[in-house]
Design an enzyme around this catalytic site. Sequence first.
Site, PDB file in Angstrom:
ATOM      1  CD  GLU B 111      67.003  20.623  29.430  1.00  0.00           C
ATOM      2  OE1 GLU B 111      67.099  21.016  30.604  1.00  0.00           O
ATOM      3  OE2 GLU B 111      67.816  19.838  28.914  1.00  0.00           O
ATOM      4  CD  GLU B 141      67.628  22.397  34.337  1.00  0.00           C
ATOM      5  OE1 GLU B 141      67.706  22.200  33.114  1.00  0.00           O
ATOM      6  OE2 GLU B 141      68.032  21.566  35.169  1.00  0.00           O
ATOM      7  CG  HIS B 144      69.807  23.254  29.648  1.00  0.00           C
ATOM      8  ND1 HIS B 144      70.052  22.284  30.582  1.00  0.00           N
ATOM      9  CD2 HIS B 144      70.965  23.943  29.512  1.00  0.00           C
ATOM     10  CE1 HIS B 144      71.309  22.397  31.008  1.00  0.00           C
ATOM     11  NE2 HIS B 144      71.861  23.405  30.376  1.00  0.00           N
ATOM     12  CD  GLU B 206      69.522  17.564  36.070  1.00  0.00           C
ATOM     13  OE1 GLU B 206      69.191  18.541  35.388  1.00  0.00           O
ATOM     14  OE2 GLU B 206      69.764  17.644  37.281  1.00  0.00           O
ATOM     15  CD  GLU B 240      71.801  18.208  32.152  1.00  0.00           C
ATOM     16  OE1 GLU B 240      71.428  17.868  33.287  1.00  0.00           O
ATOM     17  OE2 GLU B 240      71.108  18.899  31.383  1.00  0.00           O
ATOM     18  CG  HIS B 243      72.056  20.660  36.446  1.00  0.00           C
ATOM     19  ND1 HIS B 243      71.310  20.750  35.314  1.00  0.00           N
ATOM     20  CD2 HIS B 243      72.597  21.896  36.656  1.00  0.00           C
ATOM     21  CE1 HIS B 243      71.407  21.977  34.821  1.00  0.00           C
ATOM     22  NE2 HIS B 243      72.182  22.682  35.617  1.00  0.00           N
TER      23      HIS B 243
END
Lengths: 168, 529
Positions: B111, B141, B144, B206, B240, B243
Site C-alpha cells: 500500500e 492508498e 490502506h 490490483e 480496489e 483502482h
Amino acid sequence: MSKLTWYSSPVRDEWAEKINAIKTVSEGIAMLADFRKNHTGPDRTTYELKKEYNWIEARIEMRLNQLHAEATLSDDDLLNKTIDGRCAKEVAAEWMKKAEDIDCHYEMEKLCVAFRKACKPPMMSVNFLAPAERVLVAKLMKLRAAVFLTKSIDELRTARGVTMISVQ
Amino acid sequence: MGNNTAVKQALKANPVPSSVDPQEVHKWLQDFTWDFKSKTAKYPTKYDMDVNTREQFKLTAKEYARMESSKEERQYGTLLDGLDRLDAGNKVHPKWGEVMKLVANFLETGEYGAISGSALLWDTAQSPEQRNGYLAQVIDEIRHVNQTAYVNYYYGKHYYDPAGHTNMRQLRAINPLYPGVKRAFGEGFLAGDAVESSINLQLVAEACFTNPLIVSLTEWAAANGDEITPTVFLSIETDELRHMANGYQTIVSIMNNPETMKYLQTDLDNAFWTQHKFLTPFVGVALEYGSKYKVEPWVKSWNRWVYEDWAGIWLGRLQQFGVKSPKCLPDAKKDAVWAHHDLALLALALWPLTGIRMELPDQQAMEWFEANYPGWYNHYGKIYDEWRAAGFEDPKSGFCGALWLMERGHGIFVDHASGLPFCPSLAKSSVNARFAEYNGKRYSFSEPHGERQWLLEPERYEFQNFFEQFEGWELSDLVKAAGGVRSDGKTLMAQPHLRDTDMWTLDDLKRINLTIPDPMKILNWQPIQ
C-alpha cells in the site's frame, strides 16, 4: 571503532574518516567522481564495497554539498551552474545532444549510466538533472522495450559478456 | 497580476456552477483543461497519454473523501466496539494469528508503494479527469497503509501472543521472504516507466491479484476464526475496484497512439511475471500453511481468478488492440500448483528469521495436501516427517532445516530478479536454475524470465540479497539484532511450534552453530564449457 551492528561497521568508520578529511570542493568532486566510477552502477570496477556503497556515496555527497554551500552562497550559482562552475543548462543540453544519434539500447544504457554518475546532485542541481534524465531514460526505455521479448537469452548473454557457471 | 488575469479569463470561459451539486462541480473542474507546457510528464515514459482521456468516477476529491470517511466509521466502529465485545482477537486460531503478522505487514509495504505509484501517474498523465482518478487513488492508498498497519496494531492489543505484530517492520529486515515484497511492491509499483508502474500496480496486482488475494484471504480468515481481517480487507477491496478502473483508463489513454503496441506487450509480460513471482507463492503459503481449517485449494482459486478471469476475460477485452496473454503464463500456471509448497519448505527451514511461530503440517494437513496436490507427500511430506523425528520443534535438538538441506546438497540461493530464495534441487515449480558471472560478480536466477529482465535492465537489480547482507553473522546474533526476542530478552519471537512450553531461546539458536554463508562465494563455481 564501532562494533558490527545494523548501523555501523568498520568500513563505514574508515570512510567517514576519509570523508571528514575533505576540506575543499575540488577535493570532494574528485573523491565523488572516483567513488561513483569504481563503486556504483552496473559498470563499476569492483563490488568490494557493495554492502556499504550507498551509505558511503550519500556521505560524500553530503560533505560535498556542505562545502559547496559554504563556498558558494549565490542562488544563481547553486541553481544554474554545475558544481564546477559550468552552465548547467548547456551541460544538460550537451548530454541530450549525445543521445540524438544513438539507436542501440546498449549504447544508450552506457550514456544514461555515465550521465547519472557525472551529473547526479550535487554535481548538477536537480532542476536540470531531472528533465534531462527523463528525456534520456525515456529513449533508453523505448529502445529496450522494442527488443525485450524478441532477442534470445543467448544473444543477450553474449552481448553483455556474461559467463554461465556451475558448481563443480 | 498575470495570475489574476488568467483566473478571470478561466472563470469567464467556465462560469461558476449555479449549484453545489457534486456532479456539476466535478464537471466544472474538468472544464479547466490545464495547458501543460509542451505536454511533458515529470517522469519518463515510453507512452503518450491522451489529454482527452475520461475518468469514470466523476467525483471531486472532497466528495470522495466524504464517502471514504463513512467507510472508515463503519470499519473502525466495528473493530472498536462489536469485535472488542466479542473478544475477536482471541478467537482467531493461533496458526492464522501468526501468519497475519506477516500478511498485514507485507501488504502495508504494498500500500505504501502504491501511494507513490499513483502519485507518479498523477504527475505523468495529461488529462485532468484521469489525474482526478489517480488523485483519489493516492487518498485510498494512504487509507490502506493505515488500515493494514491497524490490523497488526489491533492484533497487538487483542491477540494473546502480540510478539511480532508489535514490531514486524523491524523483524522483516532479516526475513528472507521480504525482499520479494520489496521487488514486487516496493519497486514494481513506483520505479521505471510510469505506465509500466501502472501496469504492475493497477493492471496486474490490483485487477489480477487482489481478487484471489483479498477475497480468498478473507474467506480463509473467517474460516479460521478471524473476523478482524475481513472487516478491514473487504473495506480495502471496495477501493480496489476503482483502482482497476484506473488501470483500464491508463491503457485506454495510450491506445490511440500507434507507437503504443511497440512497448505494451513487453511491459505487460514483465509486470505479470514480477507480481506473480511474489504473490503466487506467498499467498499460497499464507492460506494453506498458515491455517488450521482449509477452504478452497489455492491452485483452484488462482486458476479461476488469475487464469480464467484475468488472463481470459480481462485481457480478452484488450485483444482487439493486439494485446496477447503473457508468454510466461504457462510457467505461472505450473507455479500456481507447486511454488507455494517450494516456498513453504524454505520458510520452515529458515523459521528463526521469520519472526512468527510456524509449525510443520500435522497429519490432518498432510492428508489435505496430498488429496489436493497428488504427489505432495512423497516430495515434501516425507521431509517434514524426517524433520519432526530429528527434533524440529525441540529447543535442545540443535536442529535447523536449512542446515539439513545444505548437508544433503540442496543448496539455497536467492533469485537475483525476484529477491526470493529458491532451492533448485527440490523445487517442483517452474524453477529452471541458472548461474552467471558478470563484471566480476556472481548471480543466481531461478528461471529464464527473471534472467532476461536482469540482462536487459541490470541497473534495476542492484539490491543486496540476504546472503550478501548478512554473510558472516552468527544466526542468534542476527535474530537478536533484528529485535527478534521477547520481553525477557532471550526467548525468541519466532518458534517452530505453537505451544507456550519448550520455547526456543537465543541459546538454543546458538546451539545450531550456523554462521550465514554466501553460497555464491563459498562453492566451487566454474565456467560451463
